[in-house]
Design an enzyme around this catalytic site. Structure first.
Site, short mmCIF file in Angstrom:
data_model
loop_
_atom_site.label_atom_id
_atom_site.label_comp_id
_atom_site.label_asym_id
_atom_site.label_seq_id
_atom_site.Cartn_x
_atom_site.Cartn_y
_atom_site.Cartn_z
N HIS A 46 0.86 -1.18 0.00
CA HIS A 46 0.00 0.00 0.00
C HIS A 46 0.90 1.23 0.00
O HIS A 46 2.14 1.12 -0.06
CB HIS A 46 -0.95 -0.04 1.21
CG HIS A 46 -0.27 -0.30 2.51
ND1 HIS A 46 0.67 0.56 3.05
CD2 HIS A 46 -0.35 -1.34 3.38
CE1 HIS A 46 1.11 0.08 4.20
NE2 HIS A 46 0.52 -1.09 4.43
N ASP A 47 0.28 2.40 0.12
CA ASP A 47 1.07 3.63 0.00
C ASP A 47 2.10 3.78 1.13
O ASP A 47 3.08 4.51 0.97
CB ASP A 47 0.14 4.86 -0.02
CG ASP A 47 -0.58 4.97 -1.36
OD1 ASP A 47 -0.18 4.27 -2.31
OD2 ASP A 47 -1.55 5.74 -1.45
N HIS A 49 4.03 1.32 2.31
CA HIS A 49 5.23 0.64 1.80
C HIS A 49 5.92 1.50 0.73
O HIS A 49 7.15 1.62 0.71
CB HIS A 49 4.86 -0.70 1.16
CG HIS A 49 4.25 -1.70 2.10
ND1 HIS A 49 2.93 -2.08 2.02
CD2 HIS A 49 4.77 -2.41 3.12
CE1 HIS A 49 2.67 -2.99 2.94
NE2 HIS A 49 3.77 -3.20 3.63
N LYS A 161 5.35 2.68 11.71
CA LYS A 161 4.08 2.01 11.99
C LYS A 161 4.32 0.81 12.93
O LYS A 161 3.56 0.55 13.84
CB LYS A 161 3.45 1.56 10.67
CG LYS A 161 2.43 0.45 10.76
CD LYS A 161 1.12 0.96 11.28
CE LYS A 161 -0.04 -0.01 11.17
NZ LYS A 161 0.23 -1.39 11.37
N ASP A 162 5.41 0.07 12.65
CA ASP A 162 5.81 -1.06 13.51
C ASP A 162 6.96 -0.56 14.37
O ASP A 162 8.12 -0.91 14.16
CB ASP A 162 6.21 -2.24 12.64
CG ASP A 162 5.05 -2.73 11.78
OD1 ASP A 162 4.24 -3.50 12.29
OD2 ASP A 162 4.94 -2.29 10.62
N VAL A 188 2.12 6.26 7.18
CA VAL A 188 1.19 6.81 6.19
C VAL A 188 -0.22 6.38 6.59
O VAL A 188 -0.45 5.21 6.93
CB VAL A 188 1.54 6.33 4.78
CG1 VAL A 188 0.52 6.82 3.75
CG2 VAL A 188 2.94 6.80 4.39
N LEU A 196 -2.34 2.94 7.40
CA LEU A 196 -2.47 1.92 6.35
C LEU A 196 -1.81 0.63 6.83
O LEU A 196 -0.75 0.67 7.45
CB LEU A 196 -1.81 2.41 5.06
CG LEU A 196 -2.39 3.68 4.42
CD1 LEU A 196 -1.73 3.93 3.06
CD2 LEU A 196 -3.91 3.61 4.29
N ARG A 199 -3.37 -5.57 6.78
CA ARG A 199 -4.43 -6.27 7.53
C ARG A 199 -5.73 -5.48 7.59
O ARG A 199 -6.76 -6.03 8.03
CB ARG A 199 -3.94 -6.61 8.93
CG ARG A 199 -2.87 -7.68 8.94
CD ARG A 199 -2.56 -8.19 10.35
NE ARG A 199 -1.74 -9.38 10.32
CZ ARG A 199 -0.41 -9.40 10.52
NH1 ARG A 199 0.24 -8.29 10.75
NH2 ARG A 199 0.24 -10.55 10.49
P1 AMP Z 1 4.94 -5.39 6.31
O1 AMP Z 1 4.77 -5.69 4.86
O2 AMP Z 1 3.66 -5.21 7.06
O3 AMP Z 1 5.92 -6.33 6.99
O4 AMP Z 1 5.63 -3.96 6.37
C1 AMP Z 1 6.82 -3.71 5.66
C2 AMP Z 1 7.34 -2.37 6.08
O5 AMP Z 1 6.36 -1.37 5.81
C3 AMP Z 1 7.63 -2.30 7.59
O6 AMP Z 1 8.84 -1.58 7.79
C4 AMP Z 1 6.43 -1.56 8.12
O7 AMP Z 1 6.70 -0.85 9.31
C5 AMP Z 1 6.15 -0.60 6.97
N1 AMP Z 1 4.77 -0.09 6.99
C6 AMP Z 1 3.64 -0.79 7.17
N2 AMP Z 1 2.57 0.03 7.19
C7 AMP Z 1 3.05 1.30 7.03
C8 AMP Z 1 2.45 2.59 6.99
N3 AMP Z 1 1.13 2.75 7.09
N4 AMP Z 1 3.25 3.66 6.82
C9 AMP Z 1 4.61 3.52 6.69
N5 AMP Z 1 5.23 2.31 6.73
C10 AMP Z 1 4.46 1.21 6.90
#
Ligand code: AMP
Length: 299
Positions: A46-47, A49, A161-162, A188, A196, A199
Site C-alpha cells: 500500500h502507500d 510501503h 508504523k511497527d 502513512v 495503512l 491487515r
Molecule cells: P509489512 O509488509 O507489514 O511487513 O511492512 C513492511 C514495512 O512497511 C515495515 O517496515 C512496516 O513498518 C512498513 N509499513 C507498514 N505500514 C506502514 C504505513 N502505514 N506507513 C509507513 N510504513 C508502513
C-alpha cells in the site's frame, strides 16, 4: 514465475528469486560506484510501503524491495496462511514508484533443511507486542538479519508504523555491527487517520468506520501527556474511550521511552516518549503509535 513489470523509463523491473541473483545484481551496481537501499516487506503493498521505497530512493542510487511472507514471525493460530499475497500487483506498484529490483525468495531458500540459527534481541523485544506475540520478534530479527546480510545495502528503511520492530532492528544492527544505516519512515494514514496496513483488508465495513478512533484517541492522549500529565489516569481514560468506540481487547496501551521502550510514568522533559497500542477490532489486530514530545513550560 511473474512477468517483470515495466518501469516508467520503459525498463523491466527485475524479480530476483535467489541469493546468487540478488548478490549479482547488487555487485553490478557496486561495480559502478552506486549506493544501495533495501526495503523489506511482506507484500500486499500500500502507500505506506511505497513511501518507504521513495525514502530509500532519496538516500540511495538503487533500491531493492523485498517481498517475503516470513513464516517464522507468525505464531500458531495467526494469519500466515491467509495473509494477502499479490505479487503481480505489488511488482507493478514498485515499478511505478521507480524501484530498481524486487527480491522475492521462497521459504525453502530462506530456511533450508537443517536451518538452526535464531537472532534474539533482548530488551526492546520484551513487552508490548513481544508479550502478545511470543517468538514474533525472533522471527523478524532472524529474517531481517538474513536480508541485510544477503543484500548488504548502505541503507535500509523500515516504517514507524511497527515502532517496536524498528527499535529491535536498530538494536540488532548496532549489536551485530552490520554496516547499514537504518532509517525510520513516518506512518502513512488514510484520510480519516487510520494507519495503512495490509491487515485493514480484514475489517468489515462497520469495523472500518470504528478503526480511525484508535489514532484519534492516541493523538489526543499524546497531546495531554506532552504537557507532563501523569500517564496512568490518561491511559485509563483512553482505554474507556476505545472500549466505548467498539474496540475489543486492548492488548496494551502504554507510554514508553521512544528509544529504549522502557515504561514511563509521565513524558520526560529530556527524551522523546512514544505512546503505543495494540487493540482487537473484531477478528483483526490493529497496532499504532504516536510521538509524545514534552512541551516545556506547559506544566
Ligand atoms: P509489512 O509488509 O507489514 O511487513 O511492512 C513492511 C514495512 O512497511 C515495515 O517496515 C512496516 O513498518 C512498513 N509499513 C507498514 N505500514 C506502514 C504505513 N502505514 N506507513 C509507513 N510504513 C508502513
Amino acid at each position: 514465475m511473474t512477468a517483470p513489470a515495466a518501469r516508467t523509463d520503459g525498463t523491466a523491473l527485475p524479480i530476483l528469486r535467489t541469493v546468487a541473483d540478488l548478490r549479482r545484481c547488487v555487485a553490478e551496481w557496486r561495480s559502478r560506484g552506486l549506493t544501495v537501499g533495501l526495503v523489506p516487506t511482506m507484500g500486499a503493498l500500500h502507500d505506506g510501503h511505497l513511501s518507504l521505497v521513495r525514502a530509500a530512493l532519496d538516500r540511495a542510487d538503487r533500491v531493492v524491495a523485498t517481498i517475503f511472507v516470513n513464516p517464522t514471525q507468525f505464531g500458531p493460530g495467526e494469519d500466515f496462511s491467509t495473509y494477502p499475497r499479490q505479487e503481480t500487483e505489488d511488482t507493478a506498484r514498485l515499478a511505478d514508484v521507480g524501484c530498481h529490483a524486487v527480491y522475492a525468495p521462497d521459504a525453502g531458500s530462506m530456511y533450508p533443511e537443517g536451518f538452526a540459527t535464531r537472532v534474539i534481541v533482548d530488551g526492546v523485544s520484551r513487552g508490548l507486542c513481544g508479550d502478545h506475540r511470543p517468538g514474533h520478534f525472533e522471527g523478524v530479527a532472524t529474517v531481517v538479519t538474513k536480508l541485510l546480510l544477503r543484500a548488504l545495502p548502505d541503507v535500509a528503511v523500515f516504517g514507524e508504523k511497527d515502532y517496536q520492530q524498528l527499535q529491535v532492528i536498530r538494536r540488532l544492527v548496532a549489536d551485530l555491527d552490520i554496516p547499514v544505516d537504518v532509517v525510520g519512515g513516518p506512518t502513512v494514514r488514510a484520510a480519516d487517520g487510520l494507519a495503512l496496513s495490509s491487515r485493514n483488508a480484514y475489517l468489515s465495513e462497520a469495523e472500518r468506520r470504528v478503526a480511525p478512533m484508535l489514532f484519534r484517541v492516541l493523538r489526543e492522549t499524546a497531546a495531554v501527556l506532552a504537557s507532563g500529565a501523569p500517564a496512568a489516569p490518561m491511559l485509563a481514560e483512553a482505554r474507556i474511550r476505545l472500549t466505548a468506540a467498539g474496540f475489543g481487547t486492548i492488548e496494551y496501551l502504554d507510554l514508553r521511552d521512544a528509544e529504549t521502550l522502557a515504561a514511563l510514568d509521565c513524558a520526560p522533559d529530556d527524551r522523546a516518549g512514544r505512546l503505543l497500542a495494540a487493540v482487537r477490532l473484531g477478528a483483526t489486530r490493529l497496532i499504532d503509535n504516536v510521538p509524545v514530545i514534552r512541551s516545556l513550560g506547559d506544566s
